[in-house]
Write a protein that holds these residues in place. Structure first.
Motif, short mmCIF file in Angstrom:
data_model
loop_
_atom_site.label_atom_id
_atom_site.label_comp_id
_atom_site.label_asym_id
_atom_site.label_seq_id
_atom_site.Cartn_x
_atom_site.Cartn_y
_atom_site.Cartn_z
N TRP A 26 0.80 -1.23 0.00
CA TRP A 26 0.00 0.00 0.00
C TRP A 26 0.83 1.27 0.00
O TRP A 26 0.46 2.26 -0.64
CB TRP A 26 -0.99 -0.02 1.17
CG TRP A 26 -0.40 -0.01 2.55
CD1 TRP A 26 0.17 -1.06 3.21
CD2 TRP A 26 -0.37 1.09 3.47
NE1 TRP A 26 0.57 -0.69 4.47
CE2 TRP A 26 0.23 0.62 4.66
CE3 TRP A 26 -0.82 2.40 3.41
CZ2 TRP A 26 0.43 1.44 5.77
CZ3 TRP A 26 -0.62 3.23 4.51
CH2 TRP A 26 0.00 2.73 5.69
N VAL A 27 1.99 1.25 0.66
CA VAL A 27 2.81 2.47 0.72
C VAL A 27 3.41 2.74 -0.66
O VAL A 27 3.47 3.89 -1.10
CB VAL A 27 3.90 2.36 1.80
CG1 VAL A 27 4.76 3.63 1.82
CG2 VAL A 27 3.27 2.15 3.18
N ASP A 28 3.83 1.69 -1.35
CA ASP A 28 4.40 1.88 -2.69
C ASP A 28 3.35 2.39 -3.68
O ASP A 28 3.65 3.19 -4.57
CB ASP A 28 5.02 0.58 -3.20
CG ASP A 28 6.44 0.38 -2.66
OD1 ASP A 28 6.77 1.01 -1.64
OD2 ASP A 28 7.20 -0.40 -3.26
N ILE A 29 2.10 1.93 -3.53
CA ILE A 29 1.01 2.45 -4.37
C ILE A 29 0.87 3.97 -4.14
O ILE A 29 0.74 4.75 -5.08
CB ILE A 29 -0.32 1.73 -4.06
CG1 ILE A 29 -0.22 0.25 -4.44
CG2 ILE A 29 -1.48 2.40 -4.82
CD1 ILE A 29 -1.41 -0.59 -3.96
N LEU A 30 0.92 4.36 -2.87
CA LEU A 30 0.79 5.78 -2.52
C LEU A 30 1.98 6.58 -3.04
O LEU A 30 1.82 7.74 -3.48
CB LEU A 30 0.68 5.95 -1.00
CG LEU A 30 -0.58 5.37 -0.36
CD1 LEU A 30 -0.48 5.47 1.16
CD2 LEU A 30 -1.83 6.08 -0.84
N LYS A 31 3.17 5.99 -3.03
CA LYS A 31 4.36 6.67 -3.56
C LYS A 31 4.16 7.03 -5.02
O LYS A 31 4.45 8.16 -5.44
CB LYS A 31 5.58 5.73 -3.47
CG LYS A 31 6.36 5.74 -2.19
CD LYS A 31 7.61 4.90 -2.43
CE LYS A 31 8.37 4.67 -1.16
NZ LYS A 31 9.57 3.86 -1.41
N ARG A 32 3.69 6.06 -5.78
CA ARG A 32 3.49 6.31 -7.21
C ARG A 32 2.39 7.37 -7.43
O ARG A 32 2.49 8.21 -8.33
CB ARG A 32 3.12 5.00 -7.92
CG ARG A 32 4.29 4.02 -8.00
CD ARG A 32 3.98 2.84 -8.91
NE ARG A 32 3.00 1.94 -8.34
CZ ARG A 32 3.28 0.94 -7.50
NH1 ARG A 32 4.53 0.74 -7.10
NH2 ARG A 32 2.33 0.15 -7.05
N TYR A 33 1.39 7.33 -6.58
CA TYR A 33 0.28 8.29 -6.68
C TYR A 33 0.77 9.72 -6.43
O TYR A 33 0.44 10.65 -7.19
CB TYR A 33 -0.80 7.91 -5.68
CG TYR A 33 -2.00 8.83 -5.69
CD1 TYR A 33 -2.98 8.72 -6.68
CD2 TYR A 33 -2.17 9.80 -4.71
CE1 TYR A 33 -4.08 9.56 -6.70
CE2 TYR A 33 -3.27 10.64 -4.72
CZ TYR A 33 -4.22 10.52 -5.71
OH TYR A 33 -5.30 11.35 -5.73
N THR A 34 1.56 9.91 -5.36
CA THR A 34 2.04 11.27 -5.04
C THR A 34 3.00 11.79 -6.10
O THR A 34 3.01 12.97 -6.41
CB THR A 34 2.70 11.33 -3.65
OG1 THR A 34 3.78 10.39 -3.59
CG2 THR A 34 1.71 11.02 -2.54
N LEU A 35 3.80 10.89 -6.67
CA LEU A 35 4.73 11.30 -7.73
C LEU A 35 3.96 11.75 -8.97
O LEU A 35 4.28 12.78 -9.58
CB LEU A 35 5.67 10.14 -8.08
CG LEU A 35 6.75 10.46 -9.13
CD1 LEU A 35 7.66 11.58 -8.65
CD2 LEU A 35 7.57 9.22 -9.45
N GLN A 36 2.93 11.01 -9.32
CA GLN A 36 2.09 11.39 -10.46
C GLN A 36 1.44 12.75 -10.22
O GLN A 36 1.42 13.61 -11.11
CB GLN A 36 1.01 10.32 -10.66
CG GLN A 36 0.04 10.64 -11.79
CD GLN A 36 -1.17 9.70 -11.78
OE1 GLN A 36 -1.11 8.59 -11.26
NE2 GLN A 36 -2.28 10.18 -12.33
N LYS A 37 0.93 12.95 -9.00
CA LYS A 37 0.27 14.23 -8.68
C LYS A 37 1.27 15.39 -8.71
O LYS A 37 0.93 16.50 -9.13
CB LYS A 37 -0.38 14.14 -7.29
CG LYS A 37 -1.64 13.28 -7.28
CD LYS A 37 -2.74 13.93 -8.10
CE LYS A 37 -4.04 13.16 -8.03
NZ LYS A 37 -5.06 13.79 -8.88
N PHE A 38 2.52 15.14 -8.28
CA PHE A 38 3.55 16.17 -8.32
C PHE A 38 3.81 16.60 -9.77
O PHE A 38 3.90 17.78 -10.08
CB PHE A 38 4.83 15.66 -7.68
CG PHE A 38 6.02 16.56 -7.87
CD1 PHE A 38 6.05 17.83 -7.30
CD2 PHE A 38 7.10 16.16 -8.65
CE1 PHE A 38 7.14 18.67 -7.48
CE2 PHE A 38 8.19 17.00 -8.84
CZ PHE A 38 8.20 18.24 -8.26
#
Length: 208
Positions: A26-38
């Motif tokens: 779950w944390v790695d999914i969130l990492k990719r999500y925040t990078l995309q949003k950035f």
């Protein structure tokens, strides 16, 4: 002006993302999500997965001050604390970390976290599947769903007492636990980790 915010995820193998060969947990999914949003123009929210397999709150307290000092953003930190699945395991008839000690350890961890952040999230313990509930594992550990409820209540009480946030993964997983947990009955599978990430995305959104 964009901010740079750090998210620190302390926990055990469920924070680390063990048994998820698809998404990495779950944390790695969130990492990719925040990078995309950035890349789309949001604040830079950098997430650090500080999960260690098999760790209890005893191990957390030894490393937490050093981990936080090494990863501290002047513009804001979010701290997640997810422990209990190992603490509540019994070996030779004794808890690895008894409920009273677990409570003290979490409170100490919260005090450490408060030195760096006011945004602290306590993460609930997940349920176990039928095939491991009350069954001793090959490593001699015994886990019981009744103890999950007891330790989660400790976390809920601390969150209320210290005005912290509480992430109830237990409630998100328990209705379909037999299909959301991996074959070992303790760790989520990729579907379970996906639901955990979906639960936390609205929280992360507040900082983007």
């Amino acid at each position: 002006m964009k901010k740079m915010i750090y998210g620190l995820f302390f926990g055990d193998s469920i924070t680390y993302g063990e048994y998820d060969g698809v998404f990495g947990g779950w944390v790695d999914i969130l990492k990719r999500y925040t990078l995309q949003k950035f890349h789309e123009g949001s604040n830079e929210v950098i997430l650090f997965n500080l999960g260690i397999g098999g760790e209890t709150t005893e191990g957390l307290l030894k490393r937490m001050p050093y981990e936080m000092a090494a990863r501290n953003s002047e513009e804001g930190n979010i701290i997640f604390i997810g422990y209990g699945a190992n603490d509540l395991a019994k070996k030779n008839g004794s808890y690895l970390v008894a409920p009273e000690q677990f409570e003290e350890n979490i409170k100490t961890a919260v005090q450490y976290a408060k030195q760096y952040s006011n945004d602290i999230y306590l993460v609930s313990i997940l349920p176990f599947s039928r095939n491991v509930d009350g069954v001793e594992s090959a490593t001699g550990k015994l886990r019981v769903n009744g103890d999950v409820l007891m330790y989660n209540q400790i976390l809920t009480n601390i969150a209320a007492e210290h005005s912290l946030h509480y992430i109830d993964f237990y409630a998100a997983i328990v209705p379909d636990k037999e299909i959301l947990l991996s074959a070992d009955g303790v760790h989520p599978n990729e579907k379970g980790y996906g639901i955990m990430a979906e639960t936390v995305i609205p929280i992360i959104e507040k900082y983007l």
